[in-house]
Design a protein around this motif. Structure first.
Motif, PDB file in Angstrom:
ATOM      1  N   LEU A  29      -9.607  10.219   9.110  1.00  0.00           N
ATOM      2  CA  LEU A  29      -9.128   8.861   8.851  1.00  0.00           C
ATOM      3  C   LEU A  29      -9.757   8.264   7.597  1.00  0.00           C
ATOM      4  O   LEU A  29      -9.102   7.551   6.834  1.00  0.00           O
ATOM      5  N   VAL A  30     -11.025   8.575   7.354  1.00  0.00           N
ATOM      6  CA  VAL A  30     -11.709   8.074   6.151  1.00  0.00           C
ATOM      7  C   VAL A  30     -11.256   8.849   4.912  1.00  0.00           C
ATOM      8  O   VAL A  30     -10.894   8.262   3.887  1.00  0.00           O
ATOM      9  N   ALA A  31     -11.252  10.175   5.011  1.00  0.00           N
ATOM     10  CA  ALA A  31     -10.917  11.019   3.858  1.00  0.00           C
ATOM     11  C   ALA A  31      -9.476  10.847   3.395  1.00  0.00           C
ATOM     12  O   ALA A  31      -9.177  10.911   2.199  1.00  0.00           O
ATOM     13  N   PHE A  32      -8.567  10.612   4.345  1.00  0.00           N
ATOM     14  CA  PHE A  32      -7.149  10.538   4.005  1.00  0.00           C
ATOM     15  C   PHE A  32      -6.621   9.105   3.943  1.00  0.00           C
ATOM     16  O   PHE A  32      -5.405   8.896   3.967  1.00  0.00           O
ATOM     17  N   LEU A  33      -7.525   8.136   3.838  1.00  0.00           N
ATOM     18  CA  LEU A  33      -7.099   6.742   3.755  1.00  0.00           C
ATOM     19  C   LEU A  33      -6.141   6.489   2.587  1.00  0.00           C
ATOM     20  O   LEU A  33      -5.117   5.813   2.768  1.00  0.00           O
ATOM     21  N   PRO A  34      -6.405   7.019   1.371  1.00  0.00           N
ATOM     22  CA  PRO A  34      -5.442   6.822   0.267  1.00  0.00           C
ATOM     23  C   PRO A  34      -4.053   7.392   0.594  1.00  0.00           C
ATOM     24  O   PRO A  34      -3.034   6.800   0.222  1.00  0.00           O
ATOM     25  N   LEU A  35      -4.014   8.535   1.290  1.00  0.00           N
ATOM     26  CA  LEU A  35      -2.737   9.134   1.681  1.00  0.00           C
ATOM     27  C   LEU A  35      -2.020   8.249   2.699  1.00  0.00           C
ATOM     28  O   LEU A  35      -0.799   8.081   2.641  1.00  0.00           O
ATOM     29  N   PHE A  36      -2.778   7.677   3.623  1.00  0.00           N
ATOM     30  CA  PHE A  36      -2.206   6.745   4.600  1.00  0.00           C
ATOM     31  C   PHE A  36      -1.515   5.587   3.891  1.00  0.00           C
ATOM     32  O   PHE A  36      -0.390   5.202   4.247  1.00  0.00           O
ATOM     33  N   VAL A  37      -2.198   5.030   2.895  1.00  0.00           N
ATOM     34  CA  VAL A  37      -1.661   3.884   2.150  1.00  0.00           C
ATOM     35  C   VAL A  37      -0.384   4.282   1.409  1.00  0.00           C
ATOM     36  O   VAL A  37       0.608   3.546   1.411  1.00  0.00           O
ATOM     37  N   LEU A  38      -0.390   5.464   0.788  1.00  0.00           N
ATOM     38  CA  LEU A  38       0.776   5.953   0.055  1.00  0.00           C
ATOM     39  C   LEU A  38       1.969   6.153   0.988  1.00  0.00           C
ATOM     40  O   LEU A  38       3.093   5.739   0.688  1.00  0.00           O
ATOM     41  N   ILE A  39       1.731   6.796   2.125  1.00  0.00           N
ATOM     42  CA  ILE A  39       2.808   7.039   3.090  1.00  0.00           C
ATOM     43  C   ILE A  39       3.367   5.717   3.609  1.00  0.00           C
ATOM     44  O   ILE A  39       4.591   5.551   3.731  1.00  0.00           O
ATOM     45  N   ALA A  40       2.483   4.768   3.894  1.00  0.00           N
ATOM     46  CA  ALA A  40       2.911   3.453   4.381  1.00  0.00           C
ATOM     47  C   ALA A  40       3.813   2.771   3.348  1.00  0.00           C
ATOM     48  O   ALA A  40       4.848   2.186   3.703  1.00  0.00           O
ATOM     49  N   PHE A  41       3.445   2.868   2.074  1.00  0.00           N
ATOM     50  CA  PHE A  41       4.236   2.277   0.994  1.00  0.00           C
ATOM     51  C   PHE A  41       5.622   2.927   0.918  1.00  0.00           C
ATOM     52  O   PHE A  41       6.638   2.235   0.790  1.00  0.00           O
ATOM     53  N   LEU A  42       5.681   4.255   1.001  1.00  0.00           N
ATOM     54  CA  LEU A  42       6.942   4.980   0.913  1.00  0.00           C
ATOM     55  C   LEU A  42       7.855   4.678   2.105  1.00  0.00           C
ATOM     56  O   LEU A  42       9.078   4.595   1.962  1.00  0.00           O
ATOM     57  N   ILE A  43       7.268   4.507   3.279  1.00  0.00           N
ATOM     58  CA  ILE A  43       8.059   4.165   4.462  1.00  0.00           C
ATOM     59  C   ILE A  43       8.705   2.798   4.300  1.00  0.00           C
ATOM     60  O   ILE A  43       9.896   2.610   4.582  1.00  0.00           O
ATOM     61  N   LYS A  44       7.928   1.829   3.834  1.00  0.00           N
ATOM     62  CA  LYS A  44       8.460   0.478   3.631  1.00  0.00           C
ATOM     63  C   LYS A  44       9.508   0.464   2.533  1.00  0.00           C
ATOM     64  O   LYS A  44      10.482  -0.298   2.587  1.00  0.00           O
ATOM     65  N   LEU A  45       9.335   1.341   1.544  1.00  0.00           N
ATOM     66  CA  LEU A  45      10.270   1.412   0.422  1.00  0.00           C
ATOM     67  C   LEU A  45      11.593   2.062   0.835  1.00  0.00           C
ATOM     68  O   LEU A  45      12.663   1.698   0.339  1.00  0.00           O
ATOM     69  N   SER A  46      11.529   3.006   1.762  1.00  0.00           N
ATOM     70  CA  SER A  46      12.711   3.799   2.125  1.00  0.00           C
ATOM     71  C   SER A  46      13.658   3.079   3.082  1.00  0.00           C
ATOM     72  O   SER A  46      14.862   3.314   3.065  1.00  0.00           O
ATOM     73  N   SER A  47      13.121   2.211   3.937  1.00  0.00           N
ATOM     74  CA  SER A  47      13.968   1.508   4.905  1.00  0.00           C
ATOM     75  C   SER A  47      13.210   0.335   5.514  1.00  0.00           C
ATOM     76  O   SER A  47      11.986   0.303   5.496  1.00  0.00           O
ATOM     77  N   ARG A  48      13.959  -0.602   6.047  1.00  0.00           N
ATOM     78  CA  ARG A  48      13.325  -1.748   6.706  1.00  0.00           C
ATOM     79  C   ARG A  48      12.734  -1.289   8.035  1.00  0.00           C
ATOM     80  O   ARG A  48      13.129  -0.269   8.588  1.00  0.00           O
ATOM     81  N   GLY A  49      11.802  -2.065   8.547  1.00  0.00           N
ATOM     82  CA  GLY A  49      11.205  -1.713   9.829  1.00  0.00           C
ATOM     83  C   GLY A  49       9.704  -1.529   9.726  1.00  0.00           C
ATOM     84  O   GLY A  49       9.130  -1.559   8.632  1.00  0.00           O
ATOM     85  N   PRO A  50       9.035  -1.303  10.862  1.00  0.00           N
ATOM     86  CA  PRO A  50       7.574  -1.144  10.871  1.00  0.00           C
ATOM     87  C   PRO A  50       7.123   0.178  10.254  1.00  0.00           C
ATOM     88  O   PRO A  50       7.907   1.107  10.110  1.00  0.00           O
ATOM     89  N   ILE A  51       5.860   0.243   9.909  1.00  0.00           N
ATOM     90  CA  ILE A  51       5.279   1.473   9.344  1.00  0.00           C
ATOM     91  C   ILE A  51       5.029   2.500  10.446  1.00  0.00           C
ATOM     92  O   ILE A  51       5.275   3.692  10.260  1.00  0.00           O
ATOM     93  N   PHE A  52       4.565   2.015  11.582  1.00  0.00           N
ATOM     94  CA  PHE A  52       4.215   2.921  12.676  1.00  0.00           C
ATOM     95  C   PHE A  52       5.264   2.892  13.787  1.00  0.00           C
ATOM     96  O   PHE A  52       5.959   1.896  13.986  1.00  0.00           O
ATOM     97  N   PHE A  53       5.356   3.995  14.496  1.00  0.00           N
ATOM     98  CA  PHE A  53       6.241   4.115  15.648  1.00  0.00           C
ATOM     99  C   PHE A  53       5.379   4.438  16.864  1.00  0.00           C
ATOM    100  O   PHE A  53       4.616   5.413  16.856  1.00  0.00           O
ATOM    101  N   LEU A  54       5.458   3.601  17.885  1.00  0.00           N
ATOM    102  CA  LEU A  54       4.688   3.805  19.104  1.00  0.00           C
ATOM    103  C   LEU A  54       5.628   4.235  20.228  1.00  0.00           C
ATOM    104  O   LEU A  54       6.584   3.534  20.544  1.00  0.00           O
ATOM    105  N   GLN A  55       5.340   5.392  20.784  1.00  0.00           N
ATOM    106  CA  GLN A  55       6.179   5.916  21.871  1.00  0.00           C
ATOM    107  C   GLN A  55       5.317   6.227  23.079  1.00  0.00           C
ATOM    108  O   GLN A  55       4.234   6.808  22.948  1.00  0.00           O
TER     109      GLN A  55
END
Length: 216
Positions: A29-55
């Motif tokens: 979680l610490v080492a990949f924090l920049p990747l988390f931020v990048l993925i979150a940005f791309l998800i928000k850019l690609s479609s509306r809706g939340p970043i995370f999915f809880l099932q």
């Protein structure tokens, strides 16, 4: 005497496994924090809706928990699925058998990449820190899948489900459901330090060289 020694060894490894889960998850979680931020940005850019999915998934001892993933589907995915199941009998059979759909129209463009590389599962390390999952273990199943495990259900859920496991490194959705159950049961009956290390090494191989390993 042999059974007592086996139980003692198993108990000792459970403690080691728990400590490893916490330290490894925190490091990721610490080492990949920049990747988390990048993925979150791309998800928000690609479609509306939340970043995370809880099932809701079924955890150890049949206790449900919210499994956290990066969102890979469109917000209206439930409506899309209902229409597919009504209009296409082949897709309906596929979904009833595997709870998955190949070439799923519900998945976003970035979602396909995240699933192919299994990066959508990175947030599950939060589930590990919450003591709901382990790094390595059986598949975290949904409620509707319980009946497919039959008499093996209690044994498989006697331990915490894992982010990765034998199913994830053995073909994933390309496997029959019977094979999935067999792999989960095999792990629950035989898990040990060497097995976990081998699964982790194979997991890195799957992530680096995804090819057609049934991740969709």
């Amino acid at each position: 005497m042999k059974n007592s020694k086996k139980k003692l060894t198993s108990k000792g490894y459970k403690l080691i496994k728990k400590i490893f889960d916490i330290l490894f998850s925190m490091s990721i979680l610490v080492a990949f924090l920049p990747l988390f931020v990048l993925i979150a940005f791309l998800i928000k850019l690609s479609s509306r809706g939340p970043i995370f999915f809880l099932q809701e998934r079924i955890g150890k001892n049949n206790i449900p928990f919210k499994c956290i993933k990066f969102r890979t589907m469109y917000p209206e995915a439930k409506d899309i699925l209902q229409n597919l199941l009504i209009k296409d009998e082949k897709i309906k059979r596929e979904f009833e058998q595997t709870h998955k759909i190949k070439n799923d129209p519900r998945i976003t463009t970035i979602g396909r990449f995240l699933r192919k590389t299994s990066l959508d599962e990175l947030p599950q390390f939060i589930n590990v820190l919450r003591n709901e999952m382990s790094v390595v273990g059986p598949r975290p199943i949904v409620k509707d899948e319980k009946k497919k495990y039959g008499k093996n259900f209690k044994k498989v859920l006697s331990i915490k489900p894992g982010i990765t496991g034998l199913w994830q490194v053995s073909g994933r959705n390309n496997l029959t459901y019977k094979k999935r159950v067999m792999l989960d049961l095999n792990y629950a009956n035989n898990y040990n330090f060497i097995m976990d290390i081998r699964i982790l090494i194979r997991t890195f191989g799957v992530i680096l060289f995804p090819l057609d390993r049934g991740a969709y």
